[in-house]
Design an enzyme around this catalytic site. Structure first.
Site, PDB file in Angstrom:
ATOM      1  N   SER A 147       9.579  43.074   9.051  1.00 32.43           N
ATOM      2  CA  SER A 147       9.636  41.672   8.399  1.00 32.43           C
ATOM      3  C   SER A 147       9.114  40.509   9.188  1.00 32.43           C
ATOM      4  CB  SER A 147      11.142  41.561   7.730  1.00 32.43           C
ATOM      5  OG  SER A 147      11.223  40.100   7.599  1.00 32.43           O
ATOM      6  N   GLU A 149      10.816  38.146   9.767  1.00 28.42           N
ATOM      7  CA  GLU A 149      12.306  37.429  10.336  1.00 28.42           C
ATOM      8  C   GLU A 149      12.664  37.884  11.454  1.00 28.42           C
ATOM      9  OE1 GLU A 149      15.375  35.888   8.975  1.00 28.42           O
ATOM     10  OE2 GLU A 149      13.617  34.987   8.022  1.00 28.42           O
ATOM     11  N   TYR A 170      20.288  40.772   9.663  1.00 27.32           N
ATOM     12  CA  TYR A 170      19.173  41.348   9.041  1.00 27.32           C
ATOM     13  C   TYR A 170      18.151  41.805   9.718  1.00 27.32           C
ATOM     14  CZ  TYR A 170      15.106  41.795   5.867  1.00 27.32           C
ATOM     15  OH  TYR A 170      13.759  41.979   5.175  1.00 27.32           O
TER      16      TYR A 170
HETATM   17  P1  NAP Z   1      14.225  43.612  -2.943  1.00 28.24           P
HETATM   18  O1  NAP Z   1      13.675  43.070  -4.175  1.00 28.24           O
HETATM   19  O2  NAP Z   1      15.683  43.179  -2.374  1.00 28.24           O
HETATM   20  O3  NAP Z   1      14.370  45.366  -3.269  1.00 28.24           O
HETATM   21  C1  NAP Z   1      15.298  45.924  -2.373  1.00 28.24           C
HETATM   22  C2  NAP Z   1      15.208  47.230  -2.806  1.00 28.24           C
HETATM   23  O4  NAP Z   1      16.015  48.140  -2.042  1.00 28.24           O
HETATM   24  C3  NAP Z   1      15.867  47.675  -4.161  1.00 28.24           C
HETATM   25  O5  NAP Z   1      15.072  48.504  -5.043  1.00 28.24           O
HETATM   26  C4  NAP Z   1      17.133  47.920  -3.974  1.00 28.24           C
HETATM   27  O6  NAP Z   1      17.906  48.846  -5.196  1.00 28.24           O
HETATM   28  C5  NAP Z   1      16.992  48.801  -2.866  1.00 28.24           C
HETATM   29  N1  NAP Z   1      18.273  49.263  -2.055  1.00 28.24           N
HETATM   30  C6  NAP Z   1      18.904  48.334  -1.431  1.00 28.24           C
HETATM   31  N2  NAP Z   1      20.207  49.094  -0.705  1.00 28.24           N
HETATM   32  C7  NAP Z   1      19.781  50.439  -0.891  1.00 28.24           C
HETATM   33  C8  NAP Z   1      20.385  51.553  -0.360  1.00 28.24           C
HETATM   34  N3  NAP Z   1      21.274  51.300   0.395  1.00 28.24           N
HETATM   35  N4  NAP Z   1      19.703  52.760  -0.662  1.00 28.24           N
HETATM   36  C9  NAP Z   1      18.547  52.943  -1.427  1.00 28.24           C
HETATM   37  N5  NAP Z   1      17.896  51.822  -2.049  1.00 28.24           N
HETATM   38  C10 NAP Z   1      18.582  50.550  -1.626  1.00 28.24           C
HETATM   39  O7  NAP Z   1      13.148  43.536  -1.657  1.00 28.24           O
HETATM   40  P2  NAP Z   1      11.619  43.430  -1.700  1.00 28.24           P
HETATM   41  O8  NAP Z   1      11.756  41.959  -1.660  1.00 28.24           O
HETATM   42  O9  NAP Z   1      11.165  44.325  -2.674  1.00 28.24           O
HETATM   43  O10 NAP Z   1      11.469  43.809  -0.294  1.00 28.24           O
HETATM   44  C11 NAP Z   1      10.878  45.295   0.103  1.00 28.24           C
HETATM   45  C12 NAP Z   1      11.295  45.649   1.521  1.00 28.24           C
HETATM   46  O11 NAP Z   1      10.360  44.770   2.477  1.00 28.24           O
HETATM   47  C13 NAP Z   1      12.549  45.369   1.800  1.00 28.24           C
HETATM   48  O12 NAP Z   1      12.832  46.445   2.861  1.00 28.24           O
HETATM   49  C14 NAP Z   1      12.507  43.917   2.669  1.00 28.24           C
HETATM   50  O13 NAP Z   1      13.697  43.858   3.533  1.00 28.24           O
HETATM   51  C15 NAP Z   1      11.216  43.906   3.244  1.00 28.24           C
HETATM   52  N6  NAP Z   1      10.551  42.766   3.255  1.00 28.24           N
HETATM   53  C16 NAP Z   1      10.482  41.857   2.270  1.00 28.24           C
HETATM   54  C17 NAP Z   1       9.810  40.513   2.324  1.00 28.24           C
HETATM   55  C18 NAP Z   1       9.640  39.629   1.143  1.00 28.24           C
HETATM   56  O14 NAP Z   1       9.317  38.551   1.512  1.00 28.24           O
HETATM   57  N7  NAP Z   1       9.919  39.999  -0.091  1.00 28.24           N
HETATM   58  C19 NAP Z   1       9.251  40.154   3.529  1.00 28.24           C
HETATM   59  C20 NAP Z   1       9.127  41.259   4.748  1.00 28.24           C
HETATM   60  C21 NAP Z   1       9.808  42.330   4.541  1.00 28.24           C
HETATM   61  P3  NAP Z   1      18.697  47.926  -6.379  1.00 28.24           P
HETATM   62  O15 NAP Z   1      17.739  47.485  -7.175  1.00 28.24           O
HETATM   63  O16 NAP Z   1      19.400  48.887  -6.701  1.00 28.24           O
HETATM   64  O17 NAP Z   1      19.364  46.710  -5.649  1.00 28.24           O
HETATM   65  O1  G4F Z   2      14.009  32.684   0.142  1.00 30.67           O
HETATM   66  P1  G4F Z   2      14.784  32.824   1.427  1.00 30.67           P
HETATM   67  O2  G4F Z   2      16.174  33.490   1.239  1.00 30.67           O
HETATM   68  O3  G4F Z   2      13.959  34.061   2.137  1.00 30.67           O
HETATM   69  P2  G4F Z   2      14.180  34.371   3.916  1.00 30.67           P
HETATM   70  O4  G4F Z   2      15.497  34.232   4.560  1.00 30.67           O
HETATM   71  O5  G4F Z   2      12.970  33.819   4.599  1.00 30.67           O
HETATM   72  O6  G4F Z   2      14.218  36.037   3.731  1.00 30.67           O
HETATM   73  C1  G4F Z   2      12.939  36.572   2.935  1.00 30.67           C
HETATM   74  O7  G4F Z   2      11.634  36.732   3.568  1.00 30.67           O
HETATM   75  C2  G4F Z   2      11.785  37.659   4.760  1.00 30.67           C
HETATM   76  C3  G4F Z   2      10.592  37.766   5.394  1.00 30.67           C
HETATM   77  O8  G4F Z   2      10.478  36.500   6.315  1.00 30.67           O
HETATM   78  C4  G4F Z   2      12.162  38.943   4.210  1.00 30.67           C
HETATM   79  F1  G4F Z   2      12.322  39.851   5.353  1.00 30.67           F
HETATM   80  C5  G4F Z   2      13.608  38.914   3.709  1.00 30.67           C
HETATM   81  O9  G4F Z   2      13.829  40.201   3.262  1.00 30.67           O
HETATM   82  C6  G4F Z   2      13.658  38.090   2.417  1.00 30.67           C
HETATM   83  O10 G4F Z   2      12.770  38.485   1.428  1.00 30.67           O
HETATM   84  O11 G4F Z   2      15.107  31.560   2.287  1.00 30.67           O
HETATM   85  C7  G4F Z   2      14.002  31.108   2.674  1.00 30.67           C
HETATM   86  C8  G4F Z   2      14.110  29.691   3.435  1.00 30.67           C
HETATM   87  C9  G4F Z   2      15.432  29.948   4.354  1.00 30.67           C
HETATM   88  O12 G4F Z   2      14.859  29.104   5.560  1.00 30.67           O
HETATM   89  C10 G4F Z   2      16.744  29.378   3.719  1.00 30.67           C
HETATM   90  O13 G4F Z   2      17.614  28.694   4.723  1.00 30.67           O
HETATM   91  O14 G4F Z   2      14.899  28.880   2.357  1.00 30.67           O
HETATM   92  C11 G4F Z   2      16.067  28.065   2.819  1.00 30.67           C
HETATM   93  N1  G4F Z   2      16.978  27.882   1.780  1.00 30.67           N
HETATM   94  C12 G4F Z   2      17.227  26.621   1.345  1.00 30.67           C
HETATM   95  N2  G4F Z   2      17.931  26.629   0.555  1.00 30.67           N
HETATM   96  C13 G4F Z   2      17.430  28.669   0.883  1.00 30.67           C
HETATM   97  C14 G4F Z   2      18.160  27.775   0.166  1.00 30.67           C
HETATM   98  N3  G4F Z   2      17.325  29.979   0.772  1.00 30.67           N
HETATM   99  C15 G4F Z   2      18.133  30.535  -0.102  1.00 30.67           C
HETATM  100  N4  G4F Z   2      18.048  31.794  -0.503  1.00 30.67           N
HETATM  101  N5  G4F Z   2      18.919  29.836  -1.234  1.00 30.67           N
HETATM  102  C16 G4F Z   2      19.080  28.621  -1.079  1.00 30.67           C
HETATM  103  O15 G4F Z   2      19.639  27.725  -1.821  1.00 30.67           O
END
Ligand code: NAP
Ligand code: G4F
Length: 361
Positions: A147, A149, A170
């Site tokens: 990520s 992050e 995280y």
């Molecule tokens: P998400 O929508 O939160 O999905 C997470 C998945 O992991 C869900 O299927 C969840 O199952 C499963 N899970 C959680 N805890 C688990 C456990 N203990 N054992 C098995 N499965 C588990 O995340 P996403 O946005 O699709 O992201 C996919 C991956 O990419 C994650 O690793 C995330 O950290 C990483 N990532 C995401 C972003 C982004 O912007 N979306 C960016 C960079 C990296 P349930 O449905 O049962 O909760």
């Molecule tokens: O949407 P966010 O919660 O995503 P964040 O923290 O960037 O993390 C996501 O992206 C990562 C990749 O860079 C992934 F690895 C991670 O698993 C996840 O998918 O927050 C985005 C920004 C943050 O700066 C947060 O402080 O939005 C700001 N924010 C402001 N108000 C908020 C809110 N975020 C959330 N969730 N809720 C608010 O009310």
């Protein structure tokens, strides 16, 4: 139960992929994509007291049908024995490790659990895979969901050479998982590639991430279902892309001759305030009239500015994003406006139960 759809028939299709986190946003797009490429797809799902398969239900077929492309297995990244059993049963060619407690703010409240799934979970999977490969005598390719992050406080633009400076439990756990993956590649010659993905969104994004929280609220406000939206830090900047584009990059990474890590992003960054502006103005609303700041949504330590540089992915994978910022916002708002319309119909008919859990994220 090994497979909630049907018995696995490994003779029927080409490559087999195993996806952890198949019920999540990325898991659902990746499953769709791999099925369209002729893969037999296996996913690990968690046992929950209510269904958690909303995002993949459209891929799910009648259990009595044969030649199914999608198989689901109960498992959890905290359960190494179960992971080993699933690997033996599925005999995958590719493993995509997407499962995680993926919410940054929640990781401050549940740091141990986050480390257990994100860092230790990856280690358990790598160990299980290492042993499986030795016993089976075959190479299995693994994708690790890293990520942006992990870059945290390192200034933009961030690329594969940017030092990590994680700012949450995280992110620290993702850094650990990244290094486990790299170490297993170097120590055991495993084909493990980490995709350092910047934020990617979609109509399937979890509703407690800021983009979806905003698109849901703006459309509900437009339909008269909600009065206000409470948010935290509006100044944070993110490089937001479309999840459907990003899962293709995951697959491409596993089709290379050598395993390598890649940054995946759009190269464009916008603040939360700009996302608000784009969403609300698309609906002819002024966000300033509806948004309040609530301290509970601030993080103890914030990532201020993410903007990636995906040059390596462009050159080596031939990958580039297809959906830009405006198109992404439009896609999410159009989708959520339909949901809001449906909610309104239910409300008018006296059947509306209220929105779930938006206040949690
Ligand atoms: P998400 O929508 O939160 O999905 C997470 C998945 O992991 C869900 O299927 C969840 O199952 C499963 N899970 C959680 N805890 C688990 C456990 N203990 N054992 C098995 N499965 C588990 O995340 P996403 O946005 O699709 O992201 C996919 C991956 O990419 C994650 O690793 C995330 O950290 C990483 N990532 C995401 C972003 C982004 O912007 N979306 C960016 C960079 C990296 P349930 O449905 O049962 O909760
Ligand atoms: O949407 P966010 O919660 O995503 P964040 O923290 O960037 O993390 C996501 O992206 C990562 C990749 O860079 C992934 F690895 C991670 O698993 C996840 O998918 O927050 C985005 C920004 C943050 O700066 C947060 O402080 O939005 C700001 N924010 C402001 N108000 C908020 C809110 N975020 C959330 N969730 N809720 C608010 O009310």
């Amino acid at each position: 139960m090994d497979n909630i759809i049907n018995k696995t028939d490994n003779s029927l299709r080409g490559k087999r992929a195993l996806i952890t986190g198949i019920t999540g946003q990325d898991g659902s797009y990746l499953a769709e994509f791999l099925i369209s490429q002729g893969y037999q797809v296996h996913g690990i799902i968690r046992r929950t007291s209510i269904f958690n398969t909303d995002r993949i239900d459209h891929l799910y077929q009648d259990p009595h049908q044969s030649n199914l492309p999608l198989y689901l297995h109960y498992g959890d990244l905290t359960d190494g024995t179960g992971l080993r059993r699933i690997l033996q049963r599925v005999e995958p060619d590719e493993v995509y490790n997407l499962a995680a407690q993926s919410h940054v703010k929640v990781s401050f409240e549940q740091p141990e659990y986050t480390a257990d799934t994100v860092a230790m979970g990856t280690l358990r999977l790598l160990e299980a895979l290492r042993d499986y490969m030795e016993v089976a005598g075959k190479q299995v390719r693994m994708y690790q969901a890293a990520s942006s992050e992990m870059f945290g406080a390192s200034p933009p633009p961030q690329n594969e050479s940017t030092p990590f400076y994680p700012r949450s439990p995280y992110a620290v756990s993702k850094v650990a998982a990244y290094w486990y993956a790299k170490n297993y590649r170097e120590a055991y010659g495993m084909f493990v590639a980490s995709g350092i993905l910047f934020n990617h969104e979609s109509p399937r994004r979890g509703e407690t991430f800021v983009t979806r929280k905003i698109s849901r609220a703006a459309t509900r406000i437009k339909m008269g279902l909600q009065d206000r939206l409470y948010l935290g830090n509006l100044d944070a900047k993110r490089d937001w892309g479309f999840a459907g584009d990003y899962v293709k990059a995951m697959w491409l990474m596993l089709q290379q001759d050598e395993p390598e890590d890649f940054v995946i992003c759009t190269g464009e960054s916008h603040s939360v305030r700009e996302f608000l502006e784009e969403c609300f103005s698309y609906l002819d609303l002024r966000w300033q009239d509806y948004v309040s700041i609530d301290q509970r949504y601030f993080r103890p330590s914030e990532v201020d500015y993410l903007q990636g540089d995906a040059s390596r992915a462009r050159e080596k994978l031939g990958w580039s994003p297809q959906v830009n910022f405006k198109e992404l916002v439009k896609m999410m708002v159009d989708h959520d406006f339909d949901l809001a319309r449906q909610e309104k119909i239910l409300q008018d008919a006296g059947h509306y139960k209220g929105i779930r859990g938006i206040a949690y994220g």
